[in-house]
Design a protein around this motif. Structure first.
Motif, mmCIF file in Angstrom:
data_model
loop_
_atom_site.group_PDB
_atom_site.id
_atom_site.type_symbol
_atom_site.label_atom_id
_atom_site.label_comp_id
_atom_site.label_asym_id
_atom_site.label_seq_id
_atom_site.Cartn_x
_atom_site.Cartn_y
_atom_site.Cartn_z
ATOM 1 N N LYS A 1 45.242 20.534 -31.696
ATOM 2 C CA LYS A 1 46.531 20.401 -31.010
ATOM 3 C C LYS A 1 46.384 20.212 -29.501
ATOM 4 C CE LYS A 1 48.822 23.166 -34.492
ATOM 5 N NZ LYS A 1 49.434 24.441 -34.818
ATOM 6 N N SER A 2 45.329 20.767 -28.909
ATOM 7 C CA SER A 2 45.182 20.679 -27.457
ATOM 8 C C SER A 2 44.742 19.290 -27.015
ATOM 9 C CB SER A 2 44.179 21.712 -26.942
ATOM 10 O OG SER A 2 42.865 21.372 -27.346
ATOM 11 N N GLY A 3 43.981 18.593 -27.860
ATOM 12 C CA GLY A 3 43.492 17.271 -27.513
ATOM 13 C C GLY A 3 42.424 17.275 -26.438
ATOM 14 N N SER A 4 41.870 18.447 -26.122
ATOM 15 C CA SER A 4 40.884 18.531 -25.045
ATOM 16 C C SER A 4 39.900 19.662 -25.320
ATOM 17 C CB SER A 4 41.596 18.767 -23.715
ATOM 18 O OG SER A 4 42.240 20.025 -23.726
ATOM 19 N N LEU A 5 38.989 19.850 -24.377
ATOM 20 C CA LEU A 5 38.068 20.981 -24.435
ATOM 21 C C LEU A 5 38.452 21.990 -23.372
ATOM 22 C CD1 LEU A 5 34.543 19.387 -24.867
ATOM 23 C CD2 LEU A 5 35.972 20.460 -26.578
ATOM 24 N N PRO A 6 38.344 23.263 -23.650
ATOM 25 C CA PRO A 6 38.063 23.770 -24.981
ATOM 26 C C PRO A 6 39.265 23.547 -25.897
ATOM 27 C CG PRO A 6 38.605 25.581 -23.513
ATOM 28 C CD PRO A 6 38.582 24.339 -22.671
#
Length: 171
Positions: free
Chosen positions: A88-93
């Motif tokens: 859901k975040s589409g990124s790291l972390p």
């Protein structure tokens, strides 16, 4: 008397395989060497258990991904990549959510947690690749472990934290 608050931190890996991927793609950039091949994929959840909000420990867990492939021709060579989405975040972390609250975590290809499992393009991530020659028509089953780490020191409120990860197999 000190009261401990425990937060369940559960990462659910849900599986989505698009029809285009299920019927074969070009995961290695060239024409498929296995034109009569077919595959299916399944995954088990990564469950970090309960996160203690006072001690705020780093938590580790594993899940598994199973790829089952077959062919209509003995001697065909199967070669594929396994990618994991960014959730859901589409990124790291990556982030697990409980309402508007989040806990950050990541999934790795190795037990030392050195190589983030992703799409191989974004954030310097890696994919898992495999290759083999069919000695029978059906079926070759290969299992892969995904290694999860939820870093300690995070402030969290009680709740069930989840994220959805899409597993894609391209060949």
């Amino acid at each position: 008397m000190m009261i401990k608050r425990l937060v369940p931190a559960v990462l659910l890996i849900s599986l989505t395989v698009s029809p285009a991927i299920a019927q074969g793609g070009h995961g290695h950039g060239g024409p498929p060497s296995c034109t009569g091949c077919y595959c299916s994929v399944s995954a088990t959840n990564v469950n970090f258990g309960t996160y203690d909000t006072l001690l705020k420990p780093t938590l580790y867990s594993t899940g598994s991904i199973s790829v089952t492939c077959g062919t209509d021709t003995i001697g065909d060579v199967m070669s594929y990549d396994i990618e994991l989405s960014w959730g859901k975040s589409g990124s790291l972390p990556r982030e697990m959510e409980s309402g508007t609250n989040v806990l950050t975590y990541n999934l790795y290809t190795d037990a030392s947690h050195a190589s983030v499992w992703g799409d191989g393009k974004k954030f310097g991530s890696s994919v898992v690749s495999d290759s083999y020659t069919f000695t029978s028509l059906c079926c070759e089953v290969r299992n892969y472990t995904d290694y999860g780490r939820l870093d300690g020191g995070q402030n969290a409120v009680p709740g069930v934290y989840v994220d959805d990860i899409v597993v894609t197999v391209s060949w």
